[in-house]
Design an enzyme around this catalytic site. Structure first.
Site, PDB file in Angstrom:
ATOM      1  N   GLN A  15       0.828  -1.201   0.000  1.00 38.99           N
ATOM      2  CA  GLN A  15       0.000   0.000   0.000  1.00 38.99           C
ATOM      3  C   GLN A  15       0.861   1.249   0.000  1.00 38.99           C
ATOM      4  OE1 GLN A  15      -3.292   0.248   2.866  1.00 38.99           O
ATOM      5  NE2 GLN A  15      -2.452   2.154   3.643  1.00 38.99           N
ATOM      6  N   GLY A  16       0.628   2.147  -0.957  1.00 34.02           N
ATOM      7  CA  GLY A  16       1.387   3.390  -1.022  1.00 34.02           C
ATOM      8  C   GLY A  16       0.491   4.598  -0.834  1.00 34.02           C
TER       9      GLY A  16
ATOM     10  N   SER B  91       0.918   6.952   2.368  1.00 35.28           N
ATOM     11  CA  SER B  91       1.641   8.031   3.059  1.00 35.28           C
ATOM     12  C   SER B  91       2.787   8.563   2.218  1.00 35.28           C
ATOM     13  CB  SER B  91       2.214   7.512   4.379  1.00 35.28           C
ATOM     14  OG  SER B  91       1.180   7.134   5.243  1.00 35.28           O
TER      15      SER B  91
ATOM     16  N   SER C 171       4.883  -0.866   3.900  1.00 34.69           N
ATOM     17  CA  SER C 171       5.230  -2.139   4.532  1.00 34.69           C
ATOM     18  C   SER C 171       5.448  -3.203   3.481  1.00 34.69           C
ATOM     19  CB  SER C 171       4.101  -2.616   5.439  1.00 34.69           C
ATOM     20  OG  SER C 171       3.958  -1.744   6.508  1.00 34.69           O
TER      21      SER C 171
ATOM     22  N   GLU D 163     -10.032  -2.480   6.425  1.00 33.52           N
ATOM     23  CA  GLU D 163      -8.901  -2.821   7.294  1.00 33.52           C
ATOM     24  C   GLU D 163      -9.362  -3.505   8.574  1.00 33.52           C
ATOM     25  OE1 GLU D 163      -4.719  -2.350   7.638  1.00 33.52           O
ATOM     26  OE2 GLU D 163      -5.440  -0.349   7.242  1.00 33.52           O
TER      27      GLU D 163
ATOM     28  N   ASN E  25      -2.992   7.525  17.523  1.00 30.20           N
ATOM     29  CA  ASN E  25      -3.991   7.609  18.597  1.00 30.20           C
ATOM     30  C   ASN E  25      -4.652   8.987  18.635  1.00 30.20           C
ATOM     31  OD1 ASN E  25      -3.415   5.000  19.324  1.00 30.20           O
ATOM     32  ND2 ASN E  25      -3.033   5.470  21.486  1.00 30.20           N
TER      33      ASN E  25
END
Lengths: 392, 349
Positions: free
Chosen positions: A128-129, A131, A163, A246, A370
């Site tokens: 996954q790209g 960010s 990742s 997700e 968070n």
């Protein structure tokens, strides 16, 4: 409301357990119990193919695309037995759980035929790209550009925190396809083959010494004009839909890993006498309670899967597990004492619990920090006013 | 496996929520607080119009024939209005009597389900009990003890029932911080009790812990919701105070805990209903977790309301004081967490 499983569901559980245990005690015993994400990638690729050969690689997908049309409950059962058997973290988690469902939801028949068989068979690993260095919590600040030239998208820019990119065949990205656009407008969702001169990958060494994340550079990288999901400019909507997948059933498998981690803390406390410390006993009990409540929160979330109302259990799940695991890492170190700060390894490599202490600092950051989670809960869940947005 | 309320359970929850929202008003609760800590008209309506005092009692014993999930829905609704009712002692005593299959039990069960009789309950390990069931001991604190017709005592794994007016029973009402559930000092001087057995004691304790956990869940959610309403209304620095992150993040943290509390309550209820051994972890987990979540939410309710939240006039202190009393009743959080620690740390390897 009931927590038990029906005889049919229990039979399915036995079928899953039989097959998984046979594999993990047989041909794939060498990767049983692997918890790191970067060890033995070739064997994990073999394992993806083995899952596919027995139609276990993407059971929630339609049969037509290599799945089993499995119900949510069946997926929960498979995820639990998968983790219980000690099967390793899925190398193709992103392909099966994120890319696949998004392609099923937004893709044309031609697109499904182009991408899904590779994911189902384990031949195409995806990453996954989203960010970028300048677009972290503020994902809509994406700057990577893509323009259509002669039936190809030509891409320039940089992604970060990708990742497992070093093991992947495909990357999906959101890129700016309308020059001069800002924010959520003008973005498109593109799917890009990684094995090409225009894409280069540089692993990022993390605080625990491993390198699961990468920087991914695009220098005139290309994909076909048809490698786009949704219309040009519609990428934000597709990306948000993808993120909603997700929190699927894979969370239950993740919890089995958490169970192993807490059990390791309990075993360590019993072994070194920390289990007699009244304060550590309280903290261990809190961890046990937290893990149990995570399980029932996930079951509530899955039981609500097809209702449209805002689901509090789903909205609070990420911060709940991330915080629990970060606290468990700290508890583990307090249980281990100073012995937890040294390792027998030659290089900078720590055993499971000490590594958990380090790795879990990422849990409260990736996939929405968070702090961002609290904004989302307050705004979307409680209806409090949205954060003011500065000029782009 | 389906961990969501069924349509029928949803209906019971909605009925109970509507009942308490309409009837357990702040004015009525405050009138009860100034008096004996019970809204008798509310209790009568709860027992007779809704029939909810016997919601988990089998039909052949005069109840509605439902289970602990439905009871939790009802207790949650009562908790969300901080209703001044002897729900805890009533439910615990009813649960104990359901396990005692005698004419003695049936008669008392009927009176408790109809609301004609009121029961209070407490757990205490210091009472001495003679071979023929006579209780002696120093004063223990019993919720709603001063208005009860009978007292259920849980002691060393056994349950005992004593009429409040039996010879040798001394009851003294105490000024109590939580006026919606006032405590009385109860002393025993060779008072004759009726033994209900170990099974009754287990059922009463399970019901009591679930009742407190569910009340705490309802209370926490209501305290949170009222604070959200205030956050949208109240303006400072030219904007609603709920637009400040310091405020939002605090409410978000409480929301995370409330969602966990909800999972805890209904997990524990399911575990009791299915007779699962998991109840031995689920009940102490639910009680300790929900009580703490409620306390933090009620404490934040005061803080986030500012000065108005510190006034007697505002209801924040009702939630705050109820939360504190739930933390203590039937064992503190530390006590219940230690019980869980014992199970997971001290079992044979």
């Amino acid at each position: 409301m009931k927590l038990g499983f029906s005889p049919e569901e229990e039979a399915f559980r036995a079928e899953c357990a039989d097959w998984l245990n046979g594999q993990m005690q047989g041909a794939f015993a060498d990767i049983r119990g692997l918890t790191g994400l970067t060890e033995k990638p070739e064997r994990r690729r073999d394992w993806e193919r083995q899952l596919a050969a027995h139609r276990w690689s993407c059971i929630g997908w339609p049969e037509r695309w290599g799945g089993r049309d499995a119900s949510i409950v069946q997926q929960v059962i498979f995820a639990e037995e998968y983790a219980r058997a000690g099967a390793p973290n899925r190398l193709n988690h992103v392909g099966v759980e994120l890319a696949g469902p998004t392609i099923l939801a937004f893709g044309s028949d031609e697109q499904k035929a182009r991408y899904l068989p590779g994911i189902a068979s384990g031949d195409a690993i995806w990453c996954q790209g989203f960010s970028e260095p300048g677009a972290g919590s503020d994902l809509a600040a994406v700057q990577m550009r893509a323009e259509l030239r002669d039936d190809q998208w030509v891409m320039n820019g940089q992604k970060i925190w990708t990742s497992l990119a070093q093991f992947s065949d495909w990357i999906f990205v959101i890129a700016r396809t309308e020059p001069g656009s800002v924010g959520r407008n003008g973005l498109s969702f593109l799917m890009v083959p990684i094995d090409q001169p225009g894409v280069s990958i540089r692993p990022i060494e993390q605080i625990n010494g491993e390198a699961e994340f990468n920087e991914t550079f695009f220098d005139d990288a290309v994909c076909d004009a048809s490698d786009i999901l949704g219309a040009p400019g519609d990428g934000w909507r597709v990306a948000m839909a993808l993120l909603s997948f997700e929190r699927g059933v894979s969370t239950l498998a993740q919890q089995m890993q958490f169970r192993n981690e807490l059990d390791a803390v309990i075993a360590a406390a019993r072994a070194n006498g920390a289990s007699r410390d009244p304060i550590l006993r309280q903290r261990i009990a809190r961890a046990e309670i937290g893990l149990r409540l995570m399980r029932y929160g996930a079951l509530r979330m899955l039981s609500n899967a097809d209702r449209s109302a805002i689901d509090g259990a789903a909205l609070t799940y990420k911060i709940q597990w991330a915080t629990w695991r970060r606290d468990l890492g700290e508890l583990a170190m307090d249980v281990l004492g100073q012995a937890g700060e040294v390792s027998d390894a030659e290089g900078y490599h720590f055993p499971m619990l000490a590594n958990l202490f380090l790795y879990s600092r990422a849990d409260t950051i990736y996939g929405g920090t968070n702090q961002i989670q609290r904004n989302i809960i307050a705004e979307r869940g409680l209806g409090l006013p949205r954060e003011p947005r500065g000029a782009a | 496996m389906d961990f969501a309320l069924s349509d029928e359970q949803r209906m019971i929850a909605d009925t109970a929520q509507a009942f308490f929202a309409e009837q357990a008003t702040s004015a009525r609760t405050r009138a009860a607080m100034a008096d004996a800590g019970i809204d008798r008209a509310l209790w009568t309506a709860f027992c007779q119009e809704l029939g909810f005092a016997g919601v988990f009692v089998p039909e052949e014993r005069g109840g509605v024939g439902l289970g602990m999930i439905e009871f939790a829905c009802v207790a949650e609704a009562a908790g969300s209005q901080v209703a001044a009712l002897p729900l805890l002692g009533g439910a615990m005593t009813i649960a104990a009597l359901v396990e005692s299959d005698t004419a003695y039990g049936d008669e008392r069960l009927a009176a408790l389900i109809s609301g004609e009789a009121i029961a209070a309950a407490a757990a205490d390990e210091t009472i001495t009990i003679s071979g023929d069931g006579r209780l002696s001991g120093d004063a223990i604190l019993v919720a709603h003890g001063a208005i009860a017709d009978s007292l259920l005592l849980l002691c060393r794994g056994e349950a005992w029932l004593v009429p409040a007016d039996a010879p040798g029973v001394r009851v003294t009402r105490r000024t109590t911080m939580d006026q919606t559930r006032p405590l009385a000092e109860v002393g025993f001087d060779n008072a004759q009790a009726v033994p209900l057995g170990a099974q009754a004691a287990r059922a009463a304790m399970a019901t009591g812990l679930l009742c407190l956990a569910a009340e705490a869940l309802g209370g926490a959610q209501a305290a949170r919701d009222r604070t959200v309403d205030f956050a949208l209304e109240r303006k400072q620095f030219g904007r609603p105070i709920g637009s400040f992150q310091a405020y939002k993040h605090r409410l978000a943290d409480r929301t995370v805990e409330i969602e966990q509390a909800r999972s805890a309550v209904y997990w524990a209820a399911c575990a009791i209903d299915s007779g699962s051994a998991e109840a031995e972890i689920a009940l102490p987990a639910a009680k300790s977790f929900c009580a703490d979540a409620f306390f933090r939410t009620a404490a934040d309710m005061i803080q986030l309301h500012g000065g108005i939240g510190f006034t007697w006039e505002h209801d924040a202190h009702l939630f705050f004081k109820r939360a504190r009393s739930i933390q203590t009743l039937l064992g503190t959080g530390d006590f219940h967490r230690e019980a869980i620690a014992t199970r997971i740390l001290d079992r044979a390897a």
